[in-house]
Design an enzyme around this catalytic site. Structure first.
Site, short mmCIF file in Angstrom:
data_model
loop_
_atom_site.label_atom_id
_atom_site.label_comp_id
_atom_site.label_asym_id
_atom_site.label_seq_id
_atom_site.Cartn_x
_atom_site.Cartn_y
_atom_site.Cartn_z
N LYS A 107 37.74 1.47 -7.49
CA LYS A 107 39.05 1.09 -8.03
C LYS A 107 39.63 2.17 -8.95
O LYS A 107 40.83 2.19 -9.19
CB LYS A 107 38.98 -0.26 -8.72
CG LYS A 107 38.74 -1.37 -7.71
CD LYS A 107 39.02 -2.74 -8.24
CE LYS A 107 38.92 -3.78 -7.14
NZ LYS A 107 37.56 -3.85 -6.54
C1 LIG Z 1 37.30 -4.35 -5.24
C2 LIG Z 1 36.01 -3.98 -4.62
C3 LIG Z 1 35.78 -4.09 -3.22
C4 LIG Z 1 36.80 -4.67 -2.27
O1 LIG Z 1 37.96 -3.89 -2.12
P1 LIG Z 1 39.27 -4.56 -1.54
O2 LIG Z 1 40.30 -3.49 -1.56
O3 LIG Z 1 39.62 -5.71 -2.45
O4 LIG Z 1 38.96 -5.04 -0.17
C5 LIG Z 1 34.57 -3.67 -2.73
N1 LIG Z 1 33.59 -3.20 -3.54
C6 LIG Z 1 33.77 -3.08 -4.87
C7 LIG Z 1 32.65 -2.57 -5.70
C8 LIG Z 1 34.98 -3.46 -5.47
O5 LIG Z 1 35.13 -3.35 -6.79
#
Ligand SMILES: *Cc1c(COP(=O)(O)O)cnc(C)c1O
Length: 433
Positions: A107
Protein backbone atom coordinates in the site's frame (compact mmCIF):
# COMPACT_ATOMS: atom_id res chain seq x y z
CA UNK A 1 -7.25 13.20 -19.04
CA UNK A 2 -10.78 13.13 -17.71
CA UNK A 3 -12.20 10.57 -15.32
CA UNK A 4 -15.74 9.19 -15.40
CA UNK A 5 -17.98 7.74 -12.72
CA UNK A 6 -18.75 4.00 -12.91
CA UNK A 7 -22.38 4.95 -12.20
CA UNK A 8 -22.62 7.42 -15.05
CA UNK A 9 -20.15 7.56 -17.97
CA UNK A 10 -21.39 11.08 -18.77
CA UNK A 11 -20.22 12.38 -15.37
CA UNK A 12 -16.66 13.47 -16.13
CA UNK A 13 -14.16 15.38 -14.04
CA UNK A 14 -10.51 16.47 -14.14
CA UNK A 15 -7.75 14.50 -12.40
CA UNK A 16 -7.66 17.14 -9.66
CA UNK A 17 -11.38 16.83 -8.99
CA UNK A 18 -11.19 13.00 -9.00
CA UNK A 19 -8.24 13.01 -6.60
CA UNK A 20 -9.58 15.63 -4.22
CA UNK A 21 -13.09 14.17 -3.98
CA UNK A 22 -12.17 10.46 -3.96
CA UNK A 23 -15.66 9.17 -4.63
CA UNK A 24 -17.81 10.60 -7.46
CA UNK A 25 -20.79 12.74 -6.43
CA UNK A 26 -23.18 9.96 -7.53
CA UNK A 27 -21.41 7.37 -5.38
CA UNK A 28 -19.55 5.80 -8.33
CA UNK A 29 -15.81 5.18 -8.57
CA UNK A 30 -13.67 7.11 -11.00
CA UNK A 31 -11.91 5.49 -13.96
CA UNK A 32 -9.89 7.18 -16.72
CA UNK A 33 -11.88 7.68 -19.94
CA UNK A 34 -9.16 5.87 -21.89
CA UNK A 35 -6.11 3.67 -21.37
CA UNK A 36 -3.66 4.87 -24.03
CA UNK A 37 -1.33 2.29 -25.56
CA UNK A 38 2.34 2.49 -24.61
CA UNK A 39 4.27 2.39 -27.93
CA UNK A 40 5.93 -0.95 -28.79
CA UNK A 41 9.26 0.83 -29.21
CA UNK A 42 9.04 2.10 -25.63
CA UNK A 43 8.14 -1.34 -24.28
CA UNK A 44 11.20 -2.78 -26.02
CA UNK A 45 13.43 -0.16 -24.41
CA UNK A 46 11.88 -0.49 -20.96
CA UNK A 47 14.98 -2.09 -19.44
CA UNK A 48 16.85 1.20 -19.81
CA UNK A 49 14.56 3.18 -17.51
CA UNK A 50 14.69 3.65 -13.72
CA UNK A 51 11.49 3.03 -11.72
CA UNK A 52 10.64 6.77 -11.44
CA UNK A 53 11.20 7.09 -15.20
CA UNK A 54 8.88 4.18 -15.93
CA UNK A 55 6.33 5.79 -13.62
CA UNK A 56 6.47 9.08 -15.53
CA UNK A 57 6.16 7.26 -18.82
CA UNK A 58 3.01 5.36 -17.93
CA UNK A 59 1.37 8.06 -15.80
CA UNK A 60 1.99 11.03 -18.12
CA UNK A 61 -1.15 10.48 -20.28
CA UNK A 62 -3.40 10.54 -17.20
CA UNK A 63 -1.89 13.76 -15.88
CA UNK A 64 -2.33 15.79 -19.08
CA UNK A 65 -1.52 19.43 -18.39
CA UNK A 66 -2.64 19.28 -14.77
CA UNK A 67 0.95 18.86 -13.54
CA UNK A 68 4.10 20.34 -15.07
CA UNK A 69 6.65 17.70 -16.16
CA UNK A 70 9.04 18.83 -13.46
CA UNK A 71 6.42 18.22 -10.78
CA UNK A 72 5.53 14.75 -12.07
CA UNK A 73 9.25 14.03 -12.10
CA UNK A 74 9.72 15.22 -8.51
CA UNK A 75 6.66 13.31 -7.25
CA UNK A 76 7.78 10.12 -9.01
CA UNK A 77 11.29 10.42 -7.59
CA UNK A 78 9.99 10.92 -4.06
CA UNK A 79 7.18 8.36 -4.16
CA UNK A 80 9.04 5.49 -5.85
CA UNK A 81 12.31 5.66 -3.97
CA UNK A 82 12.39 2.01 -2.92
CA UNK A 83 13.22 -1.09 -5.01
CA UNK A 84 10.65 -3.60 -6.36
CA UNK A 85 12.84 -6.67 -6.92
CA UNK A 86 11.73 -9.77 -8.80
CA UNK A 87 13.26 -12.58 -6.75
CA UNK A 88 13.87 -15.94 -8.39
CA UNK A 89 12.10 -18.77 -6.59
CA UNK A 90 12.45 -21.50 -9.24
CA UNK A 91 13.25 -21.48 -12.97
CA UNK A 92 9.68 -20.54 -13.79
CA UNK A 93 8.46 -18.68 -10.69
CA UNK A 94 9.48 -15.21 -9.57
CA UNK A 95 8.31 -13.32 -6.51
CA UNK A 96 7.75 -9.61 -6.98
CA UNK A 97 8.46 -8.08 -3.58
CA UNK A 98 6.22 -5.07 -3.15
CA UNK A 99 7.08 -4.53 0.51
CA UNK A 100 10.34 -2.58 0.41
CA UNK A 101 8.58 0.71 1.24
CA UNK A 102 8.50 2.41 4.67
CA UNK A 103 5.60 0.41 6.16
CA UNK A 104 6.56 -2.95 4.62
CA UNK A 105 3.35 -3.39 2.61
CA UNK A 106 2.46 -2.72 -1.01
CA UNK A 107 0.00 0.00 0.00
CA UNK A 108 3.04 2.29 0.28
CA UNK A 109 3.16 2.42 -3.54
CA UNK A 110 -0.27 3.99 -3.88
CA UNK A 111 -0.24 6.01 -0.67
CA UNK A 112 3.06 7.78 -1.32
CA UNK A 113 2.03 8.89 -4.80
CA UNK A 114 -1.45 9.96 -3.72
CA UNK A 115 -0.06 12.00 -0.83
CA UNK A 116 2.27 13.98 -3.05
CA UNK A 117 -0.33 14.54 -5.74
CA UNK A 118 -2.83 15.81 -3.15
CA UNK A 119 -0.14 17.95 -1.56
CA UNK A 120 0.60 19.56 -4.92
CA UNK A 121 -3.06 20.30 -5.67
CA UNK A 122 -3.57 21.65 -2.14
CA UNK A 123 -0.59 24.01 -2.43
CA UNK A 124 -1.62 25.07 -5.91
CA UNK A 125 -4.97 26.19 -4.59
CA UNK A 126 -3.48 27.46 -1.32
CA UNK A 127 -5.50 25.14 0.84
CA UNK A 128 -4.43 23.32 3.94
CA UNK A 129 -5.96 19.89 3.73
CA UNK A 130 -6.74 17.75 6.74
CA UNK A 131 -6.65 14.06 5.97
CA UNK A 132 -8.80 12.29 8.51
CA UNK A 133 -8.48 8.50 8.80
CA UNK A 134 -9.72 5.80 11.11
CA UNK A 135 -7.52 2.74 11.17
CA UNK A 136 -7.51 -0.71 12.68
CA UNK A 137 -3.78 -0.87 12.00
CA UNK A 138 -2.17 -1.16 8.60
CA UNK A 139 -3.85 1.19 6.15
CA UNK A 140 -3.42 4.06 8.59
CA UNK A 141 0.32 3.63 8.76
CA UNK A 142 0.77 3.53 4.96
CA UNK A 143 -1.31 6.71 4.67
CA UNK A 144 0.46 8.41 7.58
CA UNK A 145 3.92 7.63 6.19
CA UNK A 146 2.78 8.63 2.71
CA UNK A 147 1.75 12.11 3.87
CA UNK A 148 4.59 12.56 6.38
CA UNK A 149 6.16 15.99 5.82
CA UNK A 150 4.15 16.66 2.65
CA UNK A 151 3.61 20.46 2.71
CA UNK A 152 0.03 21.72 2.81
CA UNK A 153 -1.33 18.57 4.44
CA UNK A 154 -1.97 17.57 8.01
CA UNK A 155 -2.98 14.05 8.90
CA UNK A 156 -5.14 13.08 11.84
CA UNK A 157 -5.38 9.37 12.56
CA UNK A 158 -7.87 7.78 14.92
CA UNK A 159 -7.09 4.34 16.26
CA UNK A 160 -8.71 2.21 18.97
CA UNK A 161 -6.57 2.44 22.12
CA UNK A 162 -5.27 -0.94 23.23
CA UNK A 163 -6.62 -2.73 20.17
CA UNK A 164 -3.79 -2.40 17.68
CA UNK A 165 -0.51 -4.30 17.93
CA UNK A 166 2.46 -2.61 19.61
CA UNK A 167 4.35 -2.33 16.33
CA UNK A 168 1.33 -0.84 14.57
CA UNK A 169 0.82 1.69 17.36
CA UNK A 170 4.48 2.73 17.23
CA UNK A 171 4.25 3.14 13.44
CA UNK A 172 1.25 5.46 13.82
CA UNK A 173 2.23 7.51 16.83
CA UNK A 174 5.95 8.23 16.56
CA UNK A 175 6.06 10.25 13.33
CA UNK A 176 4.93 13.61 14.72
CA UNK A 177 5.40 16.71 12.55
CA UNK A 178 2.28 16.96 10.33
CA UNK A 179 0.97 13.56 11.47
CA UNK A 180 -1.12 13.45 14.67
CA UNK A 181 -2.48 10.28 16.19
CA UNK A 182 -5.50 10.19 18.47
CA UNK A 183 -5.90 7.11 20.65
CA UNK A 184 -9.63 6.70 21.03
CA UNK A 185 -11.27 5.09 24.05
CA UNK A 186 -13.36 2.78 21.87
CA UNK A 187 -13.37 0.19 19.10
CA UNK A 188 -12.36 0.55 15.45
CA UNK A 189 -16.06 0.93 14.60
CA UNK A 190 -16.26 3.85 17.04
CA UNK A 191 -13.27 5.48 15.33
CA UNK A 192 -14.90 5.02 11.95
CA UNK A 193 -18.20 6.45 13.21
CA UNK A 194 -16.40 9.56 14.54
CA UNK A 195 -14.71 10.08 11.17
CA UNK A 196 -17.99 9.65 9.31
CA UNK A 197 -19.65 12.16 11.59
CA UNK A 198 -16.88 14.67 10.89
CA UNK A 199 -17.45 14.36 7.14
CA UNK A 200 -21.16 15.19 7.44
CA UNK A 201 -20.80 18.04 9.96
CA UNK A 202 -21.72 21.13 7.92
CA UNK A 203 -20.11 23.59 10.32
CA UNK A 204 -16.83 21.68 10.40
CA UNK A 205 -16.89 21.32 6.61
CA UNK A 206 -17.00 25.11 6.29
CA UNK A 207 -14.10 25.70 8.61
CA UNK A 208 -11.73 22.81 7.87
CA UNK A 209 -10.95 21.30 4.47
CA UNK A 210 -11.35 17.60 5.16
CA UNK A 211 -10.48 14.68 2.92
CA UNK A 212 -10.51 10.93 3.43
CA UNK A 213 -7.66 9.71 1.19
CA UNK A 214 -9.24 6.28 1.15
CA UNK A 215 -8.33 3.27 -0.90
CA UNK A 216 -10.75 3.85 -3.79
CA UNK A 217 -9.01 7.10 -4.79
CA UNK A 218 -7.71 7.01 -8.40
CA UNK A 219 -4.48 8.52 -7.09
CA UNK A 220 -3.82 5.21 -5.38
CA UNK A 221 -4.98 3.07 -8.28
CA UNK A 222 -2.99 4.65 -11.12
CA UNK A 223 0.51 4.30 -9.55
CA UNK A 224 -0.16 0.64 -8.80
CA UNK A 225 0.21 -0.04 -12.53
CA UNK A 226 3.88 0.76 -12.09
CA UNK A 227 5.04 -2.46 -10.46
CA UNK A 228 3.53 -4.63 -13.19
CA UNK A 229 5.71 -2.78 -15.67
CA UNK A 230 8.72 -3.12 -13.36
CA UNK A 231 8.08 -6.87 -13.15
CA UNK A 232 7.97 -7.12 -16.93
CA UNK A 233 11.17 -5.11 -17.13
CA UNK A 234 12.88 -7.77 -15.00
CA UNK A 235 11.15 -10.84 -16.50
CA UNK A 236 11.14 -10.06 -20.23
CA UNK A 237 14.52 -11.73 -20.71
CA UNK A 238 13.08 -15.08 -19.61
CA UNK A 239 11.22 -15.14 -22.93
CA UNK A 240 8.13 -16.99 -21.72
CA UNK A 241 4.49 -15.87 -21.49
CA UNK A 242 3.98 -14.03 -18.19
CA UNK A 243 1.29 -14.79 -15.67
CA UNK A 244 0.66 -12.69 -12.55
CA UNK A 245 -0.88 -14.13 -9.40
CA UNK A 246 -2.38 -11.27 -7.39
CA UNK A 247 -3.37 -11.67 -3.71
CA UNK A 248 -6.64 -9.75 -3.60
CA UNK A 249 -9.06 -8.20 -1.12
CA UNK A 250 -10.61 -5.01 -2.45
CA UNK A 251 -9.12 -5.77 -5.89
CA UNK A 252 -7.34 -2.45 -6.40
CA UNK A 253 -4.13 -4.37 -6.97
CA UNK A 254 -5.64 -6.57 -9.70
CA UNK A 255 -7.56 -3.69 -11.32
CA UNK A 256 -4.29 -1.80 -11.78
CA UNK A 257 -2.70 -4.86 -13.42
CA UNK A 258 -5.59 -5.23 -15.86
CA UNK A 259 -5.30 -1.54 -16.73
CA UNK A 260 -1.59 -2.03 -17.43
CA UNK A 261 -2.47 -4.91 -19.76
CA UNK A 262 -4.90 -2.64 -21.64
CA UNK A 263 -2.06 -0.20 -22.11
CA UNK A 264 -0.01 -2.89 -23.80
CA UNK A 265 1.85 -4.70 -21.02
CA UNK A 266 2.63 -8.17 -22.43
CA UNK A 267 0.84 -10.46 -19.96
CA UNK A 268 -0.93 -13.71 -20.78
CA UNK A 269 -3.11 -14.13 -17.75
CA UNK A 270 -3.93 -12.78 -14.31
CA UNK A 271 -4.85 -14.94 -11.37
CA UNK A 272 -7.25 -13.45 -8.82
CA UNK A 273 -5.96 -15.10 -5.64
CA UNK A 274 -8.18 -14.84 -2.58
CA UNK A 275 -8.44 -16.44 0.83
CA UNK A 276 -11.81 -17.93 1.85
CA UNK A 277 -13.41 -14.61 0.96
CA UNK A 278 -13.88 -15.88 -2.57
CA UNK A 279 -16.73 -13.83 -4.04
CA UNK A 280 -14.73 -12.87 -7.15
CA UNK A 281 -13.46 -16.39 -7.97
CA UNK A 282 -17.11 -17.47 -7.56
CA UNK A 283 -18.24 -14.74 -9.92
CA UNK A 284 -15.67 -15.88 -12.51
CA UNK A 285 -16.90 -19.45 -12.19
CA UNK A 286 -20.67 -18.88 -12.10
CA UNK A 287 -21.19 -15.44 -13.66
CA UNK A 288 -23.12 -14.29 -10.58
CA UNK A 289 -21.75 -11.85 -8.02
CA UNK A 290 -22.94 -12.55 -4.50
CA UNK A 291 -21.33 -10.31 -1.84
CA UNK A 292 -21.12 -11.79 1.65
CA UNK A 293 -20.10 -10.68 5.14
CA UNK A 294 -16.33 -11.11 5.40
CA UNK A 295 -14.72 -14.14 7.04
CA UNK A 296 -11.72 -13.75 9.35
CA UNK A 297 -8.53 -15.40 8.05
CA UNK A 298 -4.77 -15.30 8.69
CA UNK A 299 -4.33 -13.17 5.54
CA UNK A 300 -6.52 -10.51 7.11
CA UNK A 301 -5.74 -7.60 4.77
CA UNK A 302 -7.80 -9.57 2.24
CA UNK A 303 -10.80 -10.27 4.48
CA UNK A 304 -13.28 -8.51 2.23
CA UNK A 305 -16.73 -9.82 1.41
CA UNK A 306 -17.83 -7.05 -0.94
CA UNK A 307 -14.73 -5.75 -2.77
CA UNK A 308 -14.91 -2.02 -3.44
CA UNK A 309 -13.11 -2.23 -6.80
CA UNK A 310 -15.41 -4.90 -8.22
CA UNK A 311 -17.46 -2.20 -9.99
CA UNK A 312 -14.28 -1.06 -11.72
CA UNK A 313 -13.55 -4.63 -12.86
CA UNK A 314 -17.09 -4.92 -14.25
CA UNK A 315 -16.73 -1.63 -16.07
CA UNK A 316 -13.39 -2.58 -17.64
CA UNK A 317 -15.10 -5.64 -19.18
CA UNK A 318 -18.48 -4.07 -20.01
CA UNK A 319 -20.13 -6.30 -17.41
CA UNK A 320 -19.34 -9.39 -19.55
CA UNK A 321 -18.06 -12.26 -17.44
CA UNK A 322 -16.92 -14.06 -20.59
CA UNK A 323 -14.70 -11.09 -21.46
CA UNK A 324 -13.26 -10.95 -17.96
CA UNK A 325 -12.51 -14.69 -18.10
CA UNK A 326 -10.20 -14.10 -21.07
CA UNK A 327 -7.85 -12.19 -18.76
CA UNK A 328 -8.60 -13.41 -15.26
CA UNK A 329 -8.94 -16.77 -13.59
CA UNK A 330 -9.78 -17.07 -9.88
CA UNK A 331 -8.66 -19.43 -7.11
CA UNK A 332 -9.15 -19.37 -3.36
CA UNK A 333 -6.93 -20.75 -0.62
CA UNK A 334 -7.86 -21.83 2.91
CA UNK A 335 -5.89 -20.93 6.04
CA UNK A 336 -4.61 -24.52 6.33
CA UNK A 337 -3.34 -24.43 2.76
CA UNK A 338 -1.76 -21.02 3.42
CA UNK A 339 0.15 -22.43 6.41
CA UNK A 340 1.25 -25.49 4.43
CA UNK A 341 2.57 -23.29 1.61
CA UNK A 342 4.53 -21.07 4.01
CA UNK A 343 6.15 -24.14 5.61
CA UNK A 344 6.81 -25.93 2.33
CA UNK A 345 8.34 -23.01 0.41
CA UNK A 346 10.48 -22.11 3.41
CA UNK A 347 11.68 -25.71 3.61
CA UNK A 348 12.22 -26.26 -0.14
CA UNK A 349 13.43 -22.85 -1.31
CA UNK A 350 14.39 -21.10 1.95
CA UNK A 351 12.00 -18.33 0.96
CA UNK A 352 9.63 -16.92 3.55
CA UNK A 353 6.22 -15.77 2.33
CA UNK A 354 3.84 -13.71 4.43
CA UNK A 355 0.28 -15.15 4.51
CA UNK A 356 -0.89 -12.91 1.62
CA UNK A 357 1.98 -13.81 -0.70
CA UNK A 358 1.43 -17.48 0.22
CA UNK A 359 -2.17 -17.22 -1.01
CA UNK A 360 -0.79 -15.90 -4.31
CA UNK A 361 1.70 -18.73 -4.57
CA UNK A 362 -0.92 -21.38 -3.87
CA UNK A 363 -3.25 -19.92 -6.51
CA UNK A 364 -0.43 -20.16 -9.05
CA UNK A 365 0.04 -23.83 -8.15
CA UNK A 366 -3.69 -24.45 -8.61
CA UNK A 367 -3.57 -22.72 -11.97
CA UNK A 368 -0.62 -24.90 -13.03
CA UNK A 369 -2.54 -28.03 -12.17
CA UNK A 370 -5.23 -27.01 -14.68
CA UNK A 371 -3.03 -25.49 -17.40
CA UNK A 372 0.36 -27.08 -17.87
CA UNK A 373 1.47 -24.88 -20.81
CA UNK A 374 4.92 -23.35 -20.26
CA UNK A 375 4.92 -19.88 -18.73
CA UNK A 376 6.70 -17.69 -16.22
CA UNK A 377 4.60 -17.17 -13.08
CA UNK A 378 5.04 -14.02 -11.02
CA UNK A 379 3.63 -14.01 -7.49
CA UNK A 380 3.06 -10.60 -5.95
CA UNK A 381 4.33 -10.55 -2.35
CA UNK A 382 2.30 -7.78 -0.75
CA UNK A 383 3.73 -7.67 2.79
CA UNK A 384 6.95 -8.48 4.66
CA UNK A 385 6.60 -11.68 6.75
CA UNK A 386 7.69 -9.82 9.91
CA UNK A 387 4.39 -7.93 9.81
CA UNK A 388 2.66 -11.24 10.48
CA UNK A 389 5.20 -12.77 12.86
CA UNK A 390 2.48 -14.13 15.16
CA UNK A 391 1.16 -16.26 12.25
CA UNK A 392 4.53 -17.20 10.75
CA UNK A 393 6.58 -18.10 13.82
CA UNK A 394 4.45 -21.08 14.95
CA UNK A 395 4.59 -22.44 11.38
CA UNK A 396 8.36 -22.32 10.89
CA UNK A 397 9.32 -22.61 14.59
CA UNK A 398 11.75 -19.74 14.23
CA UNK A 399 11.55 -16.08 15.07
CA UNK A 400 11.20 -13.54 12.27
CA UNK A 401 13.36 -10.44 12.63
CA UNK A 402 11.81 -7.02 12.15
CA UNK A 403 13.65 -5.07 9.42
CA UNK A 404 15.69 -2.14 10.69
CA UNK A 405 13.43 0.58 9.24
CA UNK A 406 10.54 -0.77 11.25
CA UNK A 407 12.51 -1.67 14.37
CA UNK A 408 13.66 1.95 14.65
CA UNK A 409 10.21 3.26 15.56
CA UNK A 410 9.98 0.85 18.48
CA UNK A 411 12.33 3.07 20.48
CA UNK A 412 10.70 6.42 19.70
CA UNK A 413 8.22 8.12 22.06
CA UNK A 414 4.51 7.60 21.50
CA UNK A 415 3.09 11.08 20.73
CA UNK A 416 -0.59 10.15 20.56
CA UNK A 417 -3.21 12.33 22.28
CA UNK A 418 -6.03 10.56 24.07
CA UNK A 419 -9.58 11.14 22.85
CA UNK A 420 -12.88 10.08 24.38
CA UNK A 421 -15.37 8.40 22.11
CA UNK A 422 -17.03 11.79 21.73
CA UNK A 423 -17.56 13.74 18.53
CA UNK A 424 -17.57 17.15 20.26
CA UNK A 425 -14.01 16.45 21.46
CA UNK A 426 -12.86 15.44 17.99
CA UNK A 427 -14.40 18.55 16.47
CA UNK A 428 -12.75 20.77 19.06
CA UNK A 429 -9.41 19.11 18.29
CA UNK A 430 -9.78 19.59 14.52
CA UNK A 431 -10.72 23.26 14.92
CA UNK A 432 -8.06 24.24 17.41
CA UNK A 433 -4.99 22.06 16.90
C1 LIG B 1 -4.45 -4.44 0.97
C2 LIG B 1 -3.67 -5.68 0.90
C3 LIG B 1 -3.96 -6.71 -0.04
C4 LIG B 1 -5.14 -6.64 -0.99
O1 LIG B 1 -5.04 -5.63 -1.96
P1 LIG B 1 -6.35 -5.15 -2.70
O2 LIG B 1 -5.91 -4.06 -3.61
O3 LIG B 1 -7.30 -4.66 -1.64
O4 LIG B 1 -6.91 -6.31 -3.42
C5 LIG B 1 -3.14 -7.82 -0.08
N1 LIG B 1 -2.11 -7.96 0.79
C6 LIG B 1 -1.80 -7.01 1.70
C7 LIG B 1 -0.67 -7.25 2.62
C8 LIG B 1 -2.56 -5.85 1.79
O5 LIG B 1 -2.25 -4.92 2.72
Amino acid sequence: MQFYSTRNPALRVSLREAVMSGLAADGGLYLPISLPAVPQSTIQRLAHFTPPEVAQLILRPFIGDELPDTVLQRISNEAFDFPVPLVKLTDNIGVLELWHGPTLAFKDVGARFMARLMGYFAEQFQQTLTVLVATSGDTGSAVAHGFYRVPGIRVVILYPRGRVSHVQEQQLTTLGDNVSALSVAGSFDDCQALVKQAFVDADLKQRVQLTSANSINVARLLPQMLYYWLAYQQAAAVGQPIIFSVPSGNFGNLTAGLMAKRMGLPVDQFIAATNSNDVVPNYLRTGTFVPRPSLTTISNAMDVGNPSNFVRLLDLYQHEVSAMRQDVVGFHTTDDETRQVIAQVYHDQQYLFDPHGAVGYHALQQYRATKPTPHYGIVLATAHPAKFAEVIEPIIHESVALPERLAQCLHLPNQASPLDNDFAQLKEYLLTK
